[in-house]
Design an enzyme around this catalytic site. Structure first.
Site, short mmCIF file in Angstrom:
data_model
loop_
_atom_site.label_atom_id
_atom_site.label_comp_id
_atom_site.label_asym_id
_atom_site.label_seq_id
_atom_site.Cartn_x
_atom_site.Cartn_y
_atom_site.Cartn_z
CE1 TYR A 24 -3.12 3.06 0.68
CE2 TYR A 24 -2.02 3.27 2.81
CZ TYR A 24 -2.87 3.76 1.85
OH TYR A 24 -3.48 4.99 2.04
CB SER A 106 -4.31 11.35 5.65
OG SER A 106 -5.34 10.71 4.96
CD GLN A 127 -6.17 14.48 2.39
OE1 GLN A 127 -6.10 13.66 3.30
NE2 GLN A 127 -7.05 14.37 1.40
NE ARG A 164 -3.10 4.32 -5.31
CZ ARG A 164 -3.77 4.99 -4.38
NH1 ARG A 164 -3.95 4.46 -3.19
NH2 ARG A 164 -4.26 6.18 -4.64
CG HIS A 275 -2.31 11.09 -4.77
ND1 HIS A 275 -3.27 11.98 -4.35
CD2 HIS A 275 -2.35 10.07 -3.87
CE1 HIS A 275 -3.86 11.51 -3.27
NE2 HIS A 275 -3.32 10.35 -2.95
NE ARG A 278 -0.58 6.21 -2.69
CZ ARG A 278 -0.19 5.09 -2.10
NH1 ARG A 278 1.02 4.65 -2.31
NH2 ARG A 278 -0.99 4.43 -1.29
C1 LIG Z 1 0.64 5.24 1.66
C2 LIG Z 1 0.22 6.56 1.12
C3 LIG Z 1 -1.00 7.09 1.50
C4 LIG Z 1 -1.39 8.35 1.03
N1 LIG Z 1 -2.57 8.90 1.47
C5 LIG Z 1 -2.90 10.13 1.08
C6 LIG Z 1 -4.05 10.75 1.60
O1 LIG Z 1 -4.77 10.19 2.43
N2 LIG Z 1 -4.35 12.02 1.17
C7 LIG Z 1 -3.57 12.67 0.25
O2 LIG Z 1 -3.88 13.80 -0.13
N3 LIG Z 1 -2.45 12.08 -0.24
C8 LIG Z 1 -2.10 10.86 0.15
N4 LIG Z 1 -0.96 10.29 -0.31
C9 LIG Z 1 -0.09 11.06 -1.24
C10 LIG Z 1 0.96 11.85 -0.47
O3 LIG Z 1 0.36 12.87 0.27
C11 LIG Z 1 1.98 12.47 -1.41
O4 LIG Z 1 1.33 13.22 -2.39
C12 LIG Z 1 2.86 11.40 -2.08
O5 LIG Z 1 3.16 10.37 -1.18
C13 LIG Z 1 4.14 12.02 -2.57
O6 LIG Z 1 4.91 11.11 -3.25
P1 LIG Z 1 6.13 10.29 -2.57
O7 LIG Z 1 5.50 9.23 -1.75
O8 LIG Z 1 6.85 9.74 -3.76
O9 LIG Z 1 6.92 11.25 -1.76
C14 LIG Z 1 -0.56 9.04 0.13
C15 LIG Z 1 0.67 8.51 -0.23
C16 LIG Z 1 1.06 7.28 0.25
C17 LIG Z 1 2.42 6.73 -0.13
#
Ligand SMILES: Cc1cc2nc3c(=O)[nH]c(=O)nc-3n(C[C@H](O)[C@H](O)[C@H](O)COP(=O)(O)O)c2cc1C
Length: 407
Positions: A24, A106, A127, A164, A275, A278
């Site tokens: 995840y 989050s 967020q 994903r 993101h 993702r």
């Molecule tokens: C496990 C995971 C959960 C995430 N959950 C959220 C979330 O709940 N809300 C959100 O805006 N972004 C979420 N993101 C995105 C992160 O805020 C961020 O944009 C992203 O991780 C940046 O990329 P990096 O992991 O390569 O640094 C999530 C990322 C990951 C890895």
């Protein structure tokens, strides 16, 4: 195991976490091309080496989101962090507070806003995912305000959730009950089971107990993902602007046009982000979009960046190309999965040391100096429509600096 960089923390997290949670964190959308490109594209930027500079006094502190922090980085919102380590969000908040950097919580956190707010009385952002039930969004904003949150991040790139495939295979957020394979996976990490088992039941702290919200984590996750408002559009930004009196950052901006819409809608900042690869697989990397977005925003709002940051040199490159600060996502999530608060602290300190050394070897002592010498970071990204080719842009920046210096 000696931890010398973020990749070591990643390996440690893989060893400690059930596959479902490691995947995840680690995974991205579809073929994971944008996930890979986010980090690879930092290699398309180069740094200017300068020698024989007095480096005896150095300082990475800088101002963003209305306060001064020890370095230009903050913890990104990461959903379900409390399932990587007990009280995961509170532990991350303690680490961020100790390191004097901010954190964004989050909507999909296991610890509640109130619990994390108590751990971090200042420097906490919230967020927001906007649900079909707008009341819920309003309530989350009200609770955030009550605990002293001053900045709200609207996540704008998730009107629909991408696929994903690792999560699909593991049944994470796609199944509302535990399958036999999942139970076997969890049991393969007995230390995690004991840690989490002793801690008690995992639920989404910001919505548990609400009418209509199911009573177990897997079902809550599936329910809430399905309830994110797919109709949210730029016209709704005005509603949010009215509801939220503090700073508002639109997260997920990856084009000049969308940056313009965010600014027109009253945003105080944009977060250049895909993101973490993702969502839209095939999107350009965040770092490759940063120069033109920063040039367009031109100081009218704050420019933050995330996606792909694994090294201090990445932070230097992002600031050099126009970001005010960066958000760390997986970099600290791996740390949290590896060893809780200690791991998050390690992630931050590794990146701090790398950032400091990178800057120093470029002959600079501070973030302000880097901002004043942006030409020291060169890039080779394709220019957007109406943009100058990077070499021409740098040439003009260089001439402007020379002219300024000669006055
Ligand atoms: C496990 C995971 C959960 C995430 N959950 C959220 C979330 O709940 N809300 C959100 O805006 N972004 C979420 N993101 C995105 C992160 O805020 C961020 O944009 C992203 O991780 C940046 O990329 P990096 O992991 O390569 O640094 C999530 C990322 C990951 C890895």
């Amino acid at each position: 195991m000696t931890i010398s960089n973020i990749e070591d923390l990643r390996r440690e997290a893989r060893r400690k976490l059930p596959r479902m949670f490691f995947d995840y964190i680690d995974g991205g959308a579809f073929s994971e091309r944008t996930l890979a490109r986010n980090t690879e594209d930092f290699d398309r930027c180069t740094l200017e080496q300068r020698v024989l500079v007095d480096l005896s006094t150095r300082d990475l502190s800088t101002e963003f989101l209305g306060a001064r922090y020890s370095m230009p980085a903050m913890l990104a919102p990461v959903g379900f962090a409390g399932s990587f380590w007990p009280d995961g969000e509170v532990q991350a908040a303690h680490a961020a507070r100790d390191a004097k950097i901010p954190m964004c919580l989050s909507t999909f956190s296991i610890n509640s806003i109130e619990e994390v707010g108590a751990a971090m009385p200042s420097g906490l952002s919230m967020q927001l995912y906007v649900f079909k039930d707008r009341e819920l969004a309003s309530e989350i904003m009200q609770r955030a305000r009550q605990v002293g949150v001053t900045t709200l991040f609207l996540t704008a790139d998730t009107n629909v959730s991408s696929v994903r495939e690792r999560d699909t295979r593991n049944g994470f957020r796609t199944s509302s009950s535990l399958k036999l394979g999942t139970i076997v996976d969890l049991m393969s990490r007995p230390a995690w089971c004991v840690r989490m088992g002793l801690h008690g039941r995992l639920l989404l702290g910001n919505v548990k107990g609400k009418a209509g919200v199911p009573a177990n984590l897997m079902a809550q996750a599936a329910y809430l993902s399905a309830n994110v408002d797919a109709s949210m559009s730029w016209s709704d930004l005005a509603w949010l602007r009215r509801e939220w009196p503090g700073k508002l950052v639109v997260k997920g901006v990856l084009s000049v046009q969308d940056a313009g819409r965010a600014l027109d809608g009253g945003a105080d900042g944009v977060c250049v982000s895909n993101h973490g690869g993702r969502q839209l697989d095939g999107a350009r990397s965040s770092i490759s979009m940063l120069p033109e977005i920063a040039r367009f925003v031109a100081g009218r709002a704050e420019v933050l960046l995330d996606s792909g940051i694994r090294r201090g040199s990445h932070i230097v490159k992002a600031i050099g190309l126009g970001a005010d600060a960066v958000l760390l996502g997986r970099a600290y999530a791996y740390g949290l999965g590896a060893s809780g608060r200690k791991g998050v602290r390690q992630a931050i300190e590794l990146l701090r040391t790398e950032t400091d050394l990178t800057l120093a070897l470029m002959g600079m002592c501070s973030i302000d100096e880097l901002r004043a010498n942006r030409g020291a970071v060169q890039h080779r990204f394709t220019p957007g429509p109406g943009e100058l080719a990077p070499d021409v842009g740098h040439l003009l920046d260089g001439i402007a600096r020379e002219v300024q210096a000669s006055h």
